[in-house]
Design a protein around this motif. Sequence first.
Motif, PDB file in Angstrom:
ATOM      1  N   MET A 197       1.666  16.601  -5.576  1.00 30.82           N
ATOM      2  CA  MET A 197       1.487  15.348  -4.843  1.00 30.82           C
ATOM      3  C   MET A 197       0.028  15.186  -4.412  1.00 30.82           C
ATOM      4  O   MET A 197      -0.518  14.074  -4.474  1.00 30.82           O
ATOM      5  CB  MET A 197       2.419  15.298  -3.627  1.00 30.82           C
ATOM      6  CG  MET A 197       2.279  13.997  -2.831  1.00 30.82           C
ATOM      7  SD  MET A 197       3.473  13.806  -1.492  1.00 30.82           S
ATOM      8  CE  MET A 197       4.905  13.201  -2.384  1.00 30.82           C
ATOM      9  N   ARG A 198      -0.611  16.263  -3.993  1.00 32.25           N
ATOM     10  CA  ARG A 198      -2.030  16.181  -3.621  1.00 32.25           C
ATOM     11  C   ARG A 198      -2.876  15.711  -4.815  1.00 32.25           C
ATOM     12  O   ARG A 198      -3.751  14.862  -4.675  1.00 32.25           O
ATOM     13  CB  ARG A 198      -2.519  17.543  -3.122  1.00 32.25           C
ATOM     14  CG  ARG A 198      -1.876  18.018  -1.825  1.00 32.25           C
ATOM     15  CD  ARG A 198      -2.481  19.339  -1.342  1.00 32.25           C
ATOM     16  NE  ARG A 198      -1.739  19.862  -0.206  1.00 32.25           N
ATOM     17  CZ  ARG A 198      -0.900  20.907  -0.254  1.00 32.25           C
ATOM     18  NH1 ARG A 198      -0.715  21.552  -1.411  1.00 32.25           N
ATOM     19  NH2 ARG A 198      -0.261  21.299   0.833  1.00 32.25           N
ATOM     20  N   GLN A 199      -2.578  16.278  -5.968  1.00 34.42           N
ATOM     21  CA  GLN A 199      -3.318  15.880  -7.171  1.00 34.42           C
ATOM     22  C   GLN A 199      -3.082  14.406  -7.503  1.00 34.42           C
ATOM     23  O   GLN A 199      -4.017  13.679  -7.863  1.00 34.42           O
ATOM     24  CB  GLN A 199      -2.908  16.754  -8.356  1.00 34.42           C
ATOM     25  CG  GLN A 199      -3.418  18.176  -8.286  1.00 34.42           C
ATOM     26  CD  GLN A 199      -3.110  18.948  -9.566  1.00 34.42           C
ATOM     27  OE1 GLN A 199      -2.746  18.371 -10.591  1.00 34.42           O
ATOM     28  NE2 GLN A 199      -3.252  20.270  -9.505  1.00 34.42           N
TER      29      GLN A 199
ATOM     30  N   GLU B 211      -5.794  11.412  -8.044  1.00 39.29           N
ATOM     31  CA  GLU B 211      -5.871  10.711  -9.321  1.00 39.29           C
ATOM     32  C   GLU B 211      -5.634   9.208  -9.177  1.00 39.29           C
ATOM     33  O   GLU B 211      -6.243   8.399  -9.886  1.00 39.29           O
ATOM     34  CB  GLU B 211      -4.845  11.305 -10.288  1.00 39.29           C
ATOM     35  CG  GLU B 211      -5.153  12.737 -10.715  1.00 39.29           C
ATOM     36  CD  GLU B 211      -3.984  13.417 -11.389  1.00 39.29           C
ATOM     37  OE1 GLU B 211      -4.085  14.629 -11.672  1.00 39.29           O
ATOM     38  OE2 GLU B 211      -2.956  12.753 -11.637  1.00 39.29           O
ATOM     39  N   GLU B 212      -4.777   8.829  -8.245  1.00 38.62           N
ATOM     40  CA  GLU B 212      -4.418   7.419  -8.075  1.00 38.62           C
ATOM     41  C   GLU B 212      -5.142   6.765  -6.903  1.00 38.62           C
ATOM     42  O   GLU B 212      -4.905   5.589  -6.610  1.00 38.62           O
ATOM     43  CB  GLU B 212      -2.900   7.296  -7.882  1.00 38.62           C
ATOM     44  CG  GLU B 212      -2.073   7.751  -9.072  1.00 38.62           C
ATOM     45  CD  GLU B 212      -2.320   6.898 -10.298  1.00 38.62           C
ATOM     46  OE1 GLU B 212      -2.348   5.658 -10.157  1.00 38.62           O
ATOM     47  OE2 GLU B 212      -2.486   7.474 -11.401  1.00 38.62           O
TER      48      GLU B 212
ATOM     49  N   LYS C 178       0.819  -1.197   0.000  1.00 38.00           N
ATOM     50  CA  LYS C 178       0.000   0.000   0.000  1.00 38.00           C
ATOM     51  C   LYS C 178       0.865   1.265   0.000  1.00 38.00           C
ATOM     52  O   LYS C 178       1.595   1.510   0.959  1.00 38.00           O
ATOM     53  CB  LYS C 178      -0.897   0.015   1.242  1.00 38.00           C
ATOM     54  CG  LYS C 178      -1.738  -1.233   1.421  1.00 38.00           C
ATOM     55  CD  LYS C 178      -2.426  -1.213   2.778  1.00 38.00           C
ATOM     56  CE  LYS C 178      -3.182  -2.494   3.051  1.00 38.00           C
ATOM     57  NZ  LYS C 178      -3.819  -2.500   4.389  1.00 38.00           N
ATOM     58  N   PRO C 179       0.778   2.075  -1.057  1.00 36.71           N
ATOM     59  CA  PRO C 179       1.505   3.344  -1.060  1.00 36.71           C
ATOM     60  C   PRO C 179       0.757   4.426  -0.287  1.00 36.71           C
ATOM     61  O   PRO C 179      -0.479   4.433  -0.240  1.00 36.71           O
ATOM     62  CB  PRO C 179       1.582   3.702  -2.547  1.00 36.71           C
ATOM     63  CG  PRO C 179       0.353   3.064  -3.135  1.00 36.71           C
ATOM     64  CD  PRO C 179       0.092   1.817  -2.330  1.00 36.71           C
ATOM     65  N   VAL C 180       1.506   5.315   0.346  1.00 35.96           N
ATOM     66  CA  VAL C 180       0.963   6.501   1.016  1.00 35.96           C
ATOM     67  C   VAL C 180       1.839   7.677   0.617  1.00 35.96           C
ATOM     68  O   VAL C 180       3.069   7.589   0.691  1.00 35.96           O
ATOM     69  CB  VAL C 180       0.963   6.351   2.548  1.00 35.96           C
ATOM     70  CG1 VAL C 180       0.487   7.640   3.220  1.00 35.96           C
ATOM     71  CG2 VAL C 180       0.092   5.174   2.983  1.00 35.96           C
ATOM     72  N   LEU C 181       1.236   8.767   0.173  1.00 36.51           N
ATOM     73  CA  LEU C 181       1.989   9.967  -0.190  1.00 36.51           C
ATOM     74  C   LEU C 181       2.002  10.946   0.976  1.00 36.51           C
ATOM     75  O   LEU C 181       0.980  11.165   1.624  1.00 36.51           O
ATOM     76  CB  LEU C 181       1.376  10.624  -1.424  1.00 36.51           C
ATOM     77  CG  LEU C 181       1.378   9.785  -2.705  1.00 36.51           C
ATOM     78  CD1 LEU C 181       0.808  10.582  -3.882  1.00 36.51           C
ATOM     79  CD2 LEU C 181       2.776   9.273  -3.036  1.00 36.51           C
TER      80      LEU C 181
END
Length: 433
Positions: A317-319, A323-324, A288-291
Amino acid sequence: MFRLAFFGILSLGVTTVMAQSYRFDFGAGPVARGYTKVTPEMQYTPERGYGFLPGSPVQGLYAVRYIRDYVTSTQPFFFSVKLPEGTYDVKLLLGDEKDVSYTTVKAENRRLMLEKVETKPRKFVWKTFTVNVRTARITDTDSVRLKPREKDYFQWDDQLTFEFTDVLPKVAALEIRPNTKAQTIYLAGNSTVVDQAQEPYAAWGQMIPRFFKPEKIVVANHAESGESLRSFLAEKRLAKILSVIKPNDYLFIEFAHNDQKQNDLQPFVGYKDLLKQYIKAVREKGAKPVLVTSMHRRNFDQQGRIINTLGDFPEAMRQTAKEENVPLIDLNAMSKTLWEALGPQDSEKAFVHVAAGTLPGVTKDIHDNTHFSNYGAYLLVQCVISGIKAAQLDIASELTEDTPAFDPARPTSYERWKFPASPFIKNVKPDGN
């Protein structure tokens, strides 16, 4: 090169051995059954595979009852065990038959594992934490491309190294056993995330292990100073993570400070594309990715408001997160609130502002408005934890019961905050700005 300077040269060849359990009994008394006796004069050698690292005088105290003797020191002291790469549960017996004890434990490169554990006279307590050990090896023919300074770090060798510190640290016994089931939080980032090896620098990534329950969660911080999304790929740091990450593990991704310096990298084009490459690679592993948006530098206008020096990178990064459909921890927004709450003067204490002569080897004033002190890193990790809760990540349920509620608009003052520093000191600014 702090290991060479502080401890002398240690030759640490990587070995391929099966993970095993250890039980150590510290002190001058008789050894407890099933434990290995460790006395203060037993220094680490590769042949023995465990021992104290030279540099601090360790005293061994005698007790009548088995396993109730202990080791202590008036200075931080270090104990190291030769172990293969993996995750381990560490169980410590802390306390004293006659007096109080206060013990803080850091592991590897100053990762905070236990914070100010207090025991009363004649009271002993077992405390457990879970720690990750790694090497640079990816395959038999491929490895992470380490920078020269990293080869002397505690966290890329074949050892698990503990730092015992605080006012009265008293360690009676230590047990180590492999843990193959813990969910891992991997960290990818730069100098604002990395396990900073030396004082007076720190980052939020080395503070976060202390706030997760043992045996369930382990933090593996692969961040390094000076890194960008591109260089992290080129040096095979992401490849290393992908070689060991498991389904249901996490990768927290925080980059911007160094990416913005690349003239051919635009926030809404190349930067977003690289983020999506990371996201795709992590998801292909079932993880699981987290930005995590990058925190603001300490840069105030005349009205005491933070000036954005990161351009459009946080917004990009917020966008990308939207989007993802990736969870986002908006550390950028929280840090603005935090720095403004502290104000131009008190915020200096959260960054590395050190007067010449106040620390050994620091001959010139340091005014660093990018990198953090222990205090600043501790405040930022509480922002990250708030973001974990706000994003409703499943790991939020594994935070320790003493994890404090945190409002970046009302941070704990520096005067009310206490934290034991490590003995390693450098006056060289970390890579990146």
